[in-house]
Design a protein around this motif. Structure first.
Motif, short mmCIF file in Angstrom:
data_model
loop_
_atom_site.label_atom_id
_atom_site.label_comp_id
_atom_site.label_asym_id
_atom_site.label_seq_id
_atom_site.Cartn_x
_atom_site.Cartn_y
_atom_site.Cartn_z
N HIS A 111 84.58 -47.09 -51.51
CA HIS A 111 85.79 -46.27 -51.34
C HIS A 111 85.76 -45.10 -52.32
CE1 HIS A 111 88.71 -48.01 -48.49
NE2 HIS A 111 88.06 -49.15 -48.71
N ALA A 112 85.38 -45.36 -53.57
CA ALA A 112 85.35 -44.30 -54.58
C ALA A 112 84.35 -43.21 -54.20
CB ALA A 112 85.00 -44.90 -55.94
N VAL A 113 83.15 -43.61 -53.77
CA VAL A 113 82.13 -42.64 -53.36
C VAL A 113 82.59 -41.86 -52.15
CG1 VAL A 113 79.78 -42.40 -52.46
CG2 VAL A 113 80.23 -43.99 -54.33
N TYR A 114 83.17 -42.55 -51.19
CA TYR A 114 83.66 -41.90 -49.96
C TYR A 114 84.74 -40.86 -50.28
CZ TYR A 114 85.15 -41.59 -45.06
OH TYR A 114 85.45 -41.15 -43.79
N ASP A 115 85.65 -41.22 -51.16
CA ASP A 115 86.73 -40.30 -51.54
C ASP A 115 86.17 -39.05 -52.23
OD1 ASP A 115 88.60 -42.02 -50.49
OD2 ASP A 115 89.15 -42.92 -52.42
N ILE A 116 85.11 -39.23 -53.02
CA ILE A 116 84.47 -38.08 -53.66
C ILE A 116 83.86 -37.16 -52.61
CG2 ILE A 116 82.53 -37.37 -55.12
CD1 ILE A 116 83.03 -39.95 -56.75
N CYS A 117 83.21 -37.74 -51.62
CA CYS A 117 82.59 -36.94 -50.55
C CYS A 117 83.63 -36.09 -49.82
CB CYS A 117 81.86 -37.85 -49.56
SG CYS A 117 80.37 -38.64 -50.23
N ILE A 118 84.82 -36.66 -49.65
CA ILE A 118 85.89 -35.92 -48.96
C ILE A 118 86.50 -34.86 -49.88
CG2 ILE A 118 88.21 -36.12 -47.97
CD1 ILE A 118 87.42 -38.82 -46.87
N SER A 119 86.87 -35.27 -51.09
CA SER A 119 87.56 -34.34 -52.00
C SER A 119 86.67 -33.19 -52.45
CB SER A 119 88.09 -35.11 -53.22
OG SER A 119 87.01 -35.67 -53.97
N GLU A 120 85.38 -33.44 -52.55
CA GLU A 120 84.45 -32.40 -52.99
C GLU A 120 83.84 -31.63 -51.81
OE1 GLU A 120 83.99 -31.51 -56.20
OE2 GLU A 120 85.60 -32.98 -56.56
N ARG A 121 84.39 -31.84 -50.64
CA ARG A 121 84.02 -31.09 -49.44
C ARG A 121 82.55 -31.22 -49.07
NH1 ARG A 121 88.40 -28.09 -48.07
NH2 ARG A 121 89.92 -27.61 -49.70
N LEU A 122 82.03 -32.42 -49.19
CA LEU A 122 80.68 -32.68 -48.69
C LEU A 122 80.71 -32.99 -47.19
CD1 LEU A 122 79.23 -35.00 -51.50
CD2 LEU A 122 78.94 -32.52 -51.23
N LEU A 123 81.90 -33.35 -46.69
CA LEU A 123 82.06 -33.75 -45.30
C LEU A 123 82.90 -32.75 -44.52
CD1 LEU A 123 82.88 -37.57 -45.76
CD2 LEU A 123 80.63 -36.48 -45.59
N ASN A 124 82.62 -32.68 -43.21
CA ASN A 124 83.48 -31.93 -42.31
C ASN A 124 84.75 -32.73 -42.04
OD1 ASN A 124 81.69 -29.60 -41.59
ND2 ASN A 124 80.35 -31.23 -40.82
N ASP A 125 85.65 -32.13 -41.26
CA ASP A 125 86.92 -32.81 -40.96
C ASP A 125 86.71 -34.10 -40.19
OD1 ASP A 125 88.30 -30.79 -42.22
OD2 ASP A 125 88.75 -29.70 -40.38
N ASP A 126 85.62 -34.20 -39.42
CA ASP A 126 85.35 -35.42 -38.65
C ASP A 126 84.53 -36.44 -39.44
OD1 ASP A 126 82.91 -34.18 -38.75
OD2 ASP A 126 82.60 -34.07 -36.58
N CYS A 127 84.39 -36.20 -40.76
CA CYS A 127 83.67 -37.10 -41.68
C CYS A 127 82.15 -37.07 -41.48
CB CYS A 127 84.18 -38.54 -41.57
SG CYS A 127 85.91 -38.69 -42.06
N SER A 128 81.64 -36.05 -40.82
CA SER A 128 80.19 -35.86 -40.74
C SER A 128 79.74 -35.01 -41.93
CB SER A 128 79.81 -35.16 -39.44
OG SER A 128 80.40 -33.87 -39.35
N LEU A 129 78.56 -35.33 -42.45
CA LEU A 129 78.04 -34.61 -43.61
C LEU A 129 77.71 -33.17 -43.23
CD1 LEU A 129 76.99 -34.82 -46.58
CD2 LEU A 129 74.74 -35.31 -45.60
N ILE A 130 78.13 -32.22 -44.03
CA ILE A 130 77.78 -30.83 -43.80
C ILE A 130 76.27 -30.69 -43.94
CG2 ILE A 130 78.05 -28.46 -44.66
CD1 ILE A 130 80.86 -29.27 -45.60
N LEU A 131 75.62 -30.15 -42.92
CA LEU A 131 74.17 -30.20 -42.85
C LEU A 131 73.48 -29.46 -43.98
CD1 LEU A 131 73.54 -29.79 -39.00
CD2 LEU A 131 73.39 -31.86 -40.39
#
Length: 280
Positions: free
Chosen positions: A68-88
């Motif tokens: 959960h902590a890692v996932y939240d970082i990926c979202i808050s630091e904008r590593l992911l798109n809105d659909d939760c896919s990793l920005i290429l």
């Protein structure tokens, strides 16, 4: 109108580059990133399921809380798109540095022990659904190129069929029926034969894209709805935008629901073919 090309990844990439440079050229149907793979908390817990691993005995790489902590970082630091896919364009080094810099001290030790597998899993999420279908038939670079250019893939045994469809051409008015182009490439996977050389192309290699029929029709509707949403947003029509976006979400949801079922059907057809070959 169907046409065969020698290298569909290069062909589509060139078409996309030319359209961006000159403002004209083919546009292709939009395939939602969730079709290829998105990052989930469960994926961060379980890691990558390899072909030769038994998931029942594979040890989790993170606890649910750390995931959960890692996932939240990926979202808050904008590593992911809105659909939760990793920005290429996010690199391995950037992902690792971002998580290293933001992981709470409570999970620092657990994350550090499994850092390499966590980062590998995040990168793998870009094409996780495709990997479940194709496994090691393709290299990582090929997987990423397929996702970047929104190419559809079907499999028959160890043989692959790449497909992509253009948007309507020669269309006078929006909503009217119009033709489109289909481009295909047949590839006998990127696996090597017993002699260590690439396997030779066989007639009809990869089948005829049966797995992609539903994806084609849904992606047509997704593309239409995305265009409606874009036009409504540009005109400031909030109600029309919300309605069009809801259609995008619904069609995307149908794609996501159908994907594992289509993979199971494809796997069953593959097993049937192998069984028939053994009987013969």
């Amino acid at each position: 109108v169907a046409s065969r090309v020698g290298n569909i990844i290069d062909f589509v990439q060139q078409a996309n580059d030319r359209r961006k440079m000159f403002g004209e050229g083919f546009t292709f149907l939009n395939i939602p990133r969730s079709y290829y793979g998105i990052l989930t908390k469960e994926m961060l817990v379980k890691g990558i399921s390899r072909q030769n691993e038994l998931t029942s005995t594979t040890q989790d790489i993170l606890s649910l809380e750390c995931a959960h902590a890692v996932y939240d970082i990926c979202i808050s630091e904008r590593l992911l798109n809105d659909d939760c896919s990793l920005i290429l364009d996010k690199s391995e080094d950037l992902i690792q540095h971002t998580i290293d810099s933001n992981i709470p001290s409570l999970y620092q030790e657990e994350y550090s022990l499994n850092r390499d597998r966590v980062v590998e899993t995040i990168l793998h999420s870009r094409y996780a659904n495709l990997y479940n279908l194709l496994r090691d038939h393709l290299s990582e670079d090929s997987y990423v190129a397929i996702v970047r250019n929104q190419i559809l893939v079907d499999v028959q045994g160890e043989d692959l069929l790449f497909q992509i469809f253009t948007s309507n051409i020669l269309q006078r008015k929006s909503g009217e029926e119009a033709p489109f182009f289909e481009f295909i490439q047949r590839v006998c996977s990127e696996c090597m034969g017993a002699d260590g050389c690439p396997k030779k192309l066989k007639p009809g290699c990869g089948g005829f894209g049966i797995r992609n029929f539903l994806t084609l029709f849904l992606s047509i509707e997704v593309t239409k709805a995305m265009l409606e949403a874009s036009n409504a947003k540009d005109s400031g029509d909030i109600a029309a935008y919300a309605f069009a976006q809801r259609k995008v979400d619904l069609f995307t949801e149908q794609l996501n629901e159908s994907n594992p079922l289509l993979t199971e059907i494809s796997d069953a057809m593959t097993r049937e073919g192998m069984a028939r070959k053994k009987i013969a």
